[in-house]
Design an enzyme around this catalytic site. Structure first.
Site, PDB file in Angstrom:
ATOM      1  N   LEU A 295       0.851  -1.179   0.000  1.00 47.62           N
ATOM      2  CA  LEU A 295       0.000   0.000   0.000  1.00 47.62           C
ATOM      3  C   LEU A 295       0.892   1.236   0.000  1.00 47.62           C
ATOM      4  O   LEU A 295       1.973   1.233   0.599  1.00 47.62           O
ATOM      5  CB  LEU A 295      -0.921   0.021   1.233  1.00 47.62           C
ATOM      6  CG  LEU A 295      -1.986  -1.068   1.321  1.00 47.62           C
ATOM      7  CD1 LEU A 295      -2.772  -0.927   2.613  1.00 47.62           C
ATOM      8  CD2 LEU A 295      -2.932  -1.012   0.138  1.00 47.62           C
ATOM      9  N   ASP A 296       0.423   2.290  -0.652  1.00 46.20           N
ATOM     10  CA  ASP A 296       1.192   3.529  -0.656  1.00 46.20           C
ATOM     11  C   ASP A 296       1.398   4.035   0.763  1.00 46.20           C
ATOM     12  O   ASP A 296       0.657   3.688   1.693  1.00 46.20           O
ATOM     13  CB  ASP A 296       0.474   4.597  -1.489  1.00 46.20           C
ATOM     14  CG  ASP A 296       0.388   4.206  -2.954  1.00 46.20           C
ATOM     15  OD1 ASP A 296       1.177   3.333  -3.356  1.00 46.20           O
ATOM     16  OD2 ASP A 296      -0.458   4.758  -3.664  1.00 46.20           O
ATOM     17  N   ARG A 297       2.397   4.875   0.902  1.00 47.01           N
ATOM     18  CA  ARG A 297       2.696   5.400   2.229  1.00 47.01           C
ATOM     19  C   ARG A 297       1.520   6.186   2.812  1.00 47.01           C
ATOM     20  O   ARG A 297       1.258   6.138   4.016  1.00 47.01           O
ATOM     21  CB  ARG A 297       3.940   6.310   2.146  1.00 47.01           C
ATOM     22  CG  ARG A 297       4.454   6.757   3.503  1.00 47.01           C
ATOM     23  CD  ARG A 297       5.622   7.709   3.359  1.00 47.01           C
ATOM     24  NE  ARG A 297       6.129   8.121   4.657  1.00 47.01           N
ATOM     25  CZ  ARG A 297       6.980   9.118   4.839  1.00 47.01           C
ATOM     26  NH1 ARG A 297       7.424   9.810   3.783  1.00 47.01           N
ATOM     27  NH2 ARG A 297       7.400   9.441   6.051  1.00 47.01           N
TER      28      ARG A 297
END
Length: 339
Positions: free
Chosen positions: A228-230
Protein backbone atom coordinates in the site's frame (compact mmCIF):
# COMPACT_ATOMS: atom_id res chain seq x y z
CA UNK A 1 -101.63 -37.57 30.59
CA UNK A 2 -98.29 -36.14 31.65
CA UNK A 3 -95.97 -34.78 29.04
CA UNK A 4 -92.27 -35.23 29.60
CA UNK A 5 -89.59 -33.29 27.72
CA UNK A 6 -87.44 -35.97 26.15
CA UNK A 7 -84.14 -34.88 24.61
CA UNK A 8 -83.48 -36.00 21.04
CA UNK A 9 -81.52 -39.23 21.04
CA UNK A 10 -79.51 -40.25 18.05
CA UNK A 11 -80.45 -43.37 16.14
CA UNK A 12 -77.60 -45.42 17.55
CA UNK A 13 -78.74 -44.78 21.15
CA UNK A 14 -82.34 -45.70 20.32
CA UNK A 15 -81.24 -48.96 18.70
CA UNK A 16 -79.21 -49.88 21.75
CA UNK A 17 -82.24 -49.30 24.03
CA UNK A 18 -84.79 -51.11 21.86
CA UNK A 19 -82.71 -54.14 20.98
CA UNK A 20 -81.64 -54.86 24.55
CA UNK A 21 -77.92 -54.81 23.79
CA UNK A 22 -77.14 -52.96 27.01
CA UNK A 23 -77.10 -54.36 30.53
CA UNK A 24 -79.60 -53.04 33.13
CA UNK A 25 -83.20 -51.86 33.16
CA UNK A 26 -84.67 -49.71 30.45
CA UNK A 27 -85.14 -46.74 32.80
CA UNK A 28 -81.53 -46.75 33.96
CA UNK A 29 -80.26 -47.02 30.44
CA UNK A 30 -82.63 -44.29 29.32
CA UNK A 31 -81.32 -41.90 31.98
CA UNK A 32 -77.75 -42.73 31.04
CA UNK A 33 -78.43 -42.06 27.36
CA UNK A 34 -80.18 -38.76 28.20
CA UNK A 35 -77.20 -37.66 30.31
CA UNK A 36 -74.77 -38.52 27.50
CA UNK A 37 -76.90 -36.58 25.01
CA UNK A 38 -76.77 -33.49 27.25
CA UNK A 39 -73.00 -33.76 27.53
CA UNK A 40 -72.69 -34.17 23.77
CA UNK A 41 -74.93 -31.15 23.24
CA UNK A 42 -72.64 -29.03 25.44
CA UNK A 43 -69.59 -30.38 23.60
CA UNK A 44 -71.19 -29.76 20.16
CA UNK A 45 -71.35 -26.03 20.85
CA UNK A 46 -67.57 -25.92 20.75
CA UNK A 47 -67.20 -28.01 17.61
CA UNK A 48 -67.15 -26.81 14.08
CA UNK A 49 -70.00 -27.37 11.67
CA UNK A 50 -67.78 -29.51 9.49
CA UNK A 51 -67.06 -32.02 12.28
CA UNK A 52 -70.76 -32.14 13.25
CA UNK A 53 -71.78 -32.93 9.69
CA UNK A 54 -69.15 -35.68 9.53
CA UNK A 55 -70.58 -37.29 12.72
CA UNK A 56 -74.15 -37.02 11.44
CA UNK A 57 -73.21 -38.72 8.20
CA UNK A 58 -71.52 -41.52 10.13
CA UNK A 59 -74.77 -42.40 11.99
CA UNK A 60 -76.04 -44.20 8.93
CA UNK A 61 -79.57 -44.58 7.59
CA UNK A 62 -82.40 -46.03 9.77
CA UNK A 63 -83.05 -49.74 9.54
CA UNK A 64 -80.11 -51.11 11.45
CA UNK A 65 -77.50 -51.12 8.71
CA UNK A 66 -74.74 -48.57 9.22
CA UNK A 67 -73.25 -46.82 6.23
CA UNK A 68 -69.73 -48.03 5.59
CA UNK A 69 -67.07 -45.31 5.73
CA UNK A 70 -66.38 -43.72 2.42
CA UNK A 71 -63.01 -44.50 0.94
CA UNK A 72 -60.95 -41.99 -0.86
CA UNK A 73 -61.12 -42.38 -4.55
CA UNK A 74 -57.87 -43.47 -6.02
CA UNK A 75 -56.77 -42.79 -9.52
CA UNK A 76 -56.57 -45.51 -12.09
CA UNK A 77 -53.76 -47.96 -11.47
CA UNK A 78 -50.55 -47.27 -13.31
CA UNK A 79 -50.19 -49.18 -16.49
CA UNK A 80 -47.12 -51.20 -17.25
CA UNK A 81 -45.15 -48.70 -19.39
CA UNK A 82 -45.82 -45.74 -17.05
CA UNK A 83 -44.85 -47.73 -13.98
CA UNK A 84 -41.66 -48.91 -15.62
CA UNK A 85 -40.79 -45.36 -16.72
CA UNK A 86 -41.17 -44.01 -13.17
CA UNK A 87 -39.11 -46.83 -11.79
CA UNK A 88 -36.39 -46.20 -14.37
CA UNK A 89 -36.39 -42.45 -13.51
CA UNK A 90 -36.02 -43.24 -9.81
CA UNK A 91 -33.16 -45.65 -10.44
CA UNK A 92 -31.42 -43.13 -12.70
CA UNK A 93 -31.63 -40.46 -10.00
CA UNK A 94 -30.20 -42.82 -7.40
CA UNK A 95 -27.41 -43.76 -9.79
CA UNK A 96 -26.55 -40.07 -10.34
CA UNK A 97 -26.43 -39.45 -6.59
CA UNK A 98 -24.17 -42.45 -6.16
CA UNK A 99 -21.85 -41.27 -8.94
CA UNK A 100 -21.69 -37.81 -7.38
CA UNK A 101 -20.78 -39.29 -4.01
CA UNK A 102 -18.08 -41.49 -5.58
CA UNK A 103 -16.64 -38.49 -7.47
CA UNK A 104 -16.41 -36.46 -4.27
CA UNK A 105 -14.66 -39.31 -2.50
CA UNK A 106 -12.27 -39.74 -5.45
CA UNK A 107 -11.42 -36.01 -5.51
CA UNK A 108 -10.75 -36.01 -1.78
CA UNK A 109 -8.56 -39.10 -2.13
CA UNK A 110 -6.57 -37.51 -4.97
CA UNK A 111 -6.17 -34.32 -2.96
CA UNK A 112 -4.87 -36.23 0.07
CA UNK A 113 -2.54 -38.26 -2.14
CA UNK A 114 -1.12 -35.11 -3.74
CA UNK A 115 -0.46 -33.58 -0.33
CA UNK A 116 1.28 -36.78 0.76
CA UNK A 117 3.35 -36.95 -2.44
CA UNK A 118 4.33 -33.29 -2.17
CA UNK A 119 5.46 -33.86 1.39
CA UNK A 120 7.52 -36.87 0.37
CA UNK A 121 9.08 -34.96 -2.52
CA UNK A 122 9.93 -32.05 -0.23
CA UNK A 123 11.74 -34.46 2.06
CA UNK A 124 13.93 -35.79 -0.73
CA UNK A 125 14.54 -32.92 -3.16
CA UNK A 126 17.11 -30.19 -2.70
CA UNK A 127 16.59 -26.45 -2.93
CA UNK A 128 18.69 -23.36 -3.32
CA UNK A 129 20.42 -22.04 -0.24
CA UNK A 130 19.03 -18.51 -0.42
CA UNK A 131 15.48 -19.88 -0.76
CA UNK A 132 16.00 -22.08 2.30
CA UNK A 133 17.27 -19.09 4.28
CA UNK A 134 14.17 -17.14 3.27
CA UNK A 135 11.93 -20.00 4.41
CA UNK A 136 13.73 -19.96 7.75
CA UNK A 137 12.69 -16.35 8.18
CA UNK A 138 16.25 -14.98 8.20
CA UNK A 139 15.95 -12.60 5.27
CA UNK A 140 14.36 -12.10 1.90
CA UNK A 141 15.84 -13.98 -1.04
CA UNK A 142 17.78 -10.97 -2.30
CA UNK A 143 19.09 -10.20 1.18
CA UNK A 144 20.02 -13.87 1.61
CA UNK A 145 22.08 -13.72 -1.60
CA UNK A 146 23.97 -10.73 -0.23
CA UNK A 147 24.60 -12.55 3.07
CA UNK A 148 25.98 -15.57 1.17
CA UNK A 149 28.32 -13.37 -0.90
CA UNK A 150 29.60 -11.78 2.30
CA UNK A 151 30.76 -15.24 3.47
CA UNK A 152 28.52 -15.35 6.54
CA UNK A 153 26.92 -18.73 5.70
CA UNK A 154 28.35 -22.21 6.26
CA UNK A 155 26.98 -25.58 5.14
CA UNK A 156 28.15 -28.58 7.17
CA UNK A 157 31.02 -26.45 8.52
CA UNK A 158 32.17 -25.23 5.08
CA UNK A 159 31.89 -21.57 4.19
CA UNK A 160 29.76 -21.04 1.09
CA UNK A 161 29.98 -18.08 -1.30
CA UNK A 162 28.09 -19.59 -4.25
CA UNK A 163 24.60 -18.15 -4.51
CA UNK A 164 23.39 -21.09 -6.59
CA UNK A 165 24.43 -23.70 -4.03
CA UNK A 166 21.78 -26.36 -3.42
CA UNK A 167 21.24 -28.15 -0.13
CA UNK A 168 19.03 -30.83 1.37
CA UNK A 169 17.09 -29.15 4.18
CA UNK A 170 16.74 -32.42 6.11
CA UNK A 171 20.35 -33.59 5.85
CA UNK A 172 22.61 -30.53 5.65
CA UNK A 173 23.31 -28.15 8.55
CA UNK A 174 23.14 -24.48 7.60
CA UNK A 175 24.56 -21.81 9.90
CA UNK A 176 24.29 -18.03 9.47
CA UNK A 177 26.57 -15.91 11.66
CA UNK A 178 27.37 -19.03 13.71
CA UNK A 179 23.67 -19.69 14.38
CA UNK A 180 21.84 -22.74 13.05
CA UNK A 181 19.13 -21.92 10.53
CA UNK A 182 15.99 -23.98 11.14
CA UNK A 183 12.66 -24.03 9.39
CA UNK A 184 9.84 -22.43 11.32
CA UNK A 185 7.42 -24.89 12.86
CA UNK A 186 4.37 -22.61 12.89
CA UNK A 187 3.00 -20.33 10.22
CA UNK A 188 1.49 -17.04 11.33
CA UNK A 189 -0.86 -14.57 9.68
CA UNK A 190 -1.45 -11.09 11.05
CA UNK A 191 -4.13 -8.64 9.92
CA UNK A 192 -2.98 -5.02 10.27
CA UNK A 193 -4.84 -1.83 9.51
CA UNK A 194 -2.01 0.20 8.07
CA UNK A 195 -2.01 3.86 9.12
CA UNK A 196 -0.75 6.71 6.99
CA UNK A 197 2.92 7.70 6.77
CA UNK A 198 3.97 4.03 7.13
CA UNK A 199 5.78 2.01 4.47
CA UNK A 200 4.56 -1.46 3.39
CA UNK A 201 7.98 -3.04 3.61
CA UNK A 202 10.15 -4.88 6.10
CA UNK A 203 13.09 -2.48 6.22
CA UNK A 204 13.87 1.00 4.94
CA UNK A 205 17.38 2.32 4.37
CA UNK A 206 16.20 5.89 5.07
CA UNK A 207 14.96 5.07 8.54
CA UNK A 208 11.25 5.66 7.86
CA UNK A 209 8.59 3.79 9.80
CA UNK A 210 7.59 0.39 8.35
CA UNK A 211 4.81 -2.13 9.04
CA UNK A 212 7.32 -4.64 10.43
CA UNK A 213 7.71 -2.45 13.51
CA UNK A 214 4.09 -3.23 14.45
CA UNK A 215 4.67 -7.02 14.52
CA UNK A 216 8.05 -7.30 16.21
CA UNK A 217 6.46 -8.94 19.25
CA UNK A 218 5.70 -12.12 17.30
CA UNK A 219 9.37 -13.11 17.21
CA UNK A 220 9.16 -14.06 13.53
CA UNK A 221 9.99 -12.44 10.26
CA UNK A 222 6.60 -11.48 8.86
CA UNK A 223 6.38 -9.91 5.41
CA UNK A 224 3.45 -7.92 3.98
CA UNK A 225 1.23 -9.44 1.31
CA UNK A 226 1.24 -6.83 -1.40
CA UNK A 227 1.89 -3.13 -0.90
CA UNK A 228 0.00 0.00 0.00
CA UNK A 229 1.19 3.53 -0.66
CA UNK A 230 2.70 5.40 2.23
CA UNK A 231 -0.34 7.69 2.44
CA UNK A 232 -2.90 4.90 1.91
CA UNK A 233 -4.68 3.25 4.83
CA UNK A 234 -6.39 -0.13 4.90
CA UNK A 235 -6.10 -3.84 5.53
CA UNK A 236 -2.67 -5.41 5.14
CA UNK A 237 -1.85 -9.05 5.85
CA UNK A 238 1.58 -10.08 7.10
CA UNK A 239 2.76 -13.70 7.20
CA UNK A 240 5.82 -15.95 7.16
CA UNK A 241 4.25 -18.31 4.60
CA UNK A 242 6.18 -16.96 1.61
CA UNK A 243 4.65 -19.26 -0.99
CA UNK A 244 1.25 -17.98 0.09
CA UNK A 245 2.53 -14.40 -0.30
CA UNK A 246 3.50 -15.12 -3.90
CA UNK A 247 0.12 -16.63 -4.75
CA UNK A 248 -1.75 -13.64 -3.37
CA UNK A 249 0.40 -10.75 -4.46
CA UNK A 250 1.70 -11.74 -7.90
CA UNK A 251 -0.28 -9.98 -10.70
CA UNK A 252 -0.55 -13.20 -12.74
CA UNK A 253 -3.16 -14.55 -10.28
CA UNK A 254 -5.46 -11.54 -10.93
CA UNK A 255 -6.87 -11.22 -7.42
CA UNK A 256 -9.44 -8.47 -6.82
CA UNK A 257 -8.44 -5.46 -4.71
CA UNK A 258 -11.07 -2.98 -3.52
CA UNK A 259 -10.43 0.60 -2.39
CA UNK A 260 -12.66 3.27 -0.84
CA UNK A 261 -11.65 6.58 -2.37
CA UNK A 262 -12.64 9.93 -0.90
CA UNK A 263 -11.83 12.81 -3.21
CA UNK A 264 -12.65 16.49 -3.41
CA UNK A 265 -15.08 17.64 -6.04
CA UNK A 266 -17.95 16.02 -7.88
CA UNK A 267 -17.38 12.77 -9.77
CA UNK A 268 -19.92 12.38 -12.54
CA UNK A 269 -21.12 9.15 -14.08
CA UNK A 270 -19.12 9.94 -17.22
CA UNK A 271 -15.92 10.16 -15.19
CA UNK A 272 -16.72 6.87 -13.50
CA UNK A 273 -17.29 5.29 -16.91
CA UNK A 274 -13.82 6.45 -18.02
CA UNK A 275 -12.31 4.64 -15.05
CA UNK A 276 -14.36 1.53 -15.82
CA UNK A 277 -13.24 1.40 -19.45
CA UNK A 278 -9.57 1.93 -18.63
CA UNK A 279 -7.29 4.92 -19.11
CA UNK A 280 -3.69 5.70 -19.98
CA UNK A 281 -1.77 6.33 -16.79
CA UNK A 282 0.23 9.56 -16.62
CA UNK A 283 3.83 8.84 -17.56
CA UNK A 284 2.94 5.52 -19.22
CA UNK A 285 1.41 6.72 -22.47
CA UNK A 286 3.39 4.11 -24.39
CA UNK A 287 1.92 1.30 -22.30
CA UNK A 288 -1.60 -0.12 -22.72
CA UNK A 289 -4.58 1.21 -20.84
CA UNK A 290 -5.51 -0.06 -17.43
CA UNK A 291 -7.70 -3.15 -17.32
CA UNK A 292 -11.47 -2.67 -16.91
CA UNK A 293 -12.36 -1.80 -13.32
CA UNK A 294 -15.52 -1.91 -11.26
CA UNK A 295 -16.39 1.64 -10.14
CA UNK A 296 -19.37 2.55 -7.98
CA UNK A 297 -20.21 6.07 -6.81
CA UNK A 298 -21.36 5.76 -3.21
CA UNK A 299 -22.37 9.32 -2.32
CA UNK A 300 -21.77 13.03 -2.74
CA UNK A 301 -21.55 14.93 0.55
CA UNK A 302 -20.14 18.09 2.04
CA UNK A 303 -17.32 17.98 4.57
CA UNK A 304 -16.07 21.20 6.14
CA UNK A 305 -18.03 23.16 3.57
CA UNK A 306 -16.44 21.38 0.58
CA UNK A 307 -18.08 18.98 -1.86
CA UNK A 308 -16.72 15.44 -1.45
CA UNK A 309 -17.32 12.31 -3.53
CA UNK A 310 -16.94 8.77 -2.17
CA UNK A 311 -16.21 5.98 -4.63
CA UNK A 312 -15.67 2.22 -4.37
CA UNK A 313 -13.25 0.92 -7.01
CA UNK A 314 -12.13 -2.68 -7.57
CA UNK A 315 -9.17 -3.59 -9.78
CA UNK A 316 -7.21 -6.73 -10.64
CA UNK A 317 -3.90 -5.14 -11.64
CA UNK A 318 -1.07 -4.02 -9.40
CA UNK A 319 0.76 -1.16 -11.11
CA UNK A 320 2.74 1.33 -9.05
CA UNK A 321 0.37 3.73 -7.24
CA UNK A 322 -2.29 2.75 -9.77
CA UNK A 323 -5.42 4.09 -8.03
CA UNK A 324 -3.98 7.55 -7.44
CA UNK A 325 -2.64 7.75 -10.97
CA UNK A 326 -5.99 6.63 -12.39
CA UNK A 327 -7.70 9.51 -10.60
CA UNK A 328 -4.94 11.88 -11.73
CA UNK A 329 -5.74 10.74 -15.26
CA UNK A 330 -9.34 11.96 -14.91
CA UNK A 331 -8.19 15.30 -13.43
CA UNK A 332 -8.77 14.48 -9.75
CA UNK A 333 -5.64 15.41 -7.85
CA UNK A 334 -6.71 15.11 -4.20
CA UNK A 335 -7.83 11.62 -3.16
CA UNK A 336 -7.74 9.72 0.13
CA UNK A 337 -7.50 5.93 -0.24
CA UNK A 338 -8.55 3.18 2.16
CA UNK A 339 -8.18 -0.47 1.11
Amino acid sequence: MAFVAIPALNLRAVRRLCTGRVVGSFAENWRAEVASVKLNAQFDKKRSSKSRKRDEDSEGPPGGSERPPERKKKGPPLKGPIKEAKKALFLKKREQELEQFVDEQRRQYVKDARVQNDTQEDLSKSERLHKYMSRCGLASRRSAERIILEGRVTVNGETVSDVGRKINPFEDEVMVDNKVARLMDLTSWVMLHKPTRVLSTVTDDRGRETVSEFVQGFGKRLVPVGRLDRDTTGLLILTNDYSWVHKLSHPSFMHKKSYFVTCKGHISEDTAQELRDGILLPGEEEKPKTAPANVKILEHTKERGELVSKVLITIREGRNRQIRRMFYGVRITQALLDK
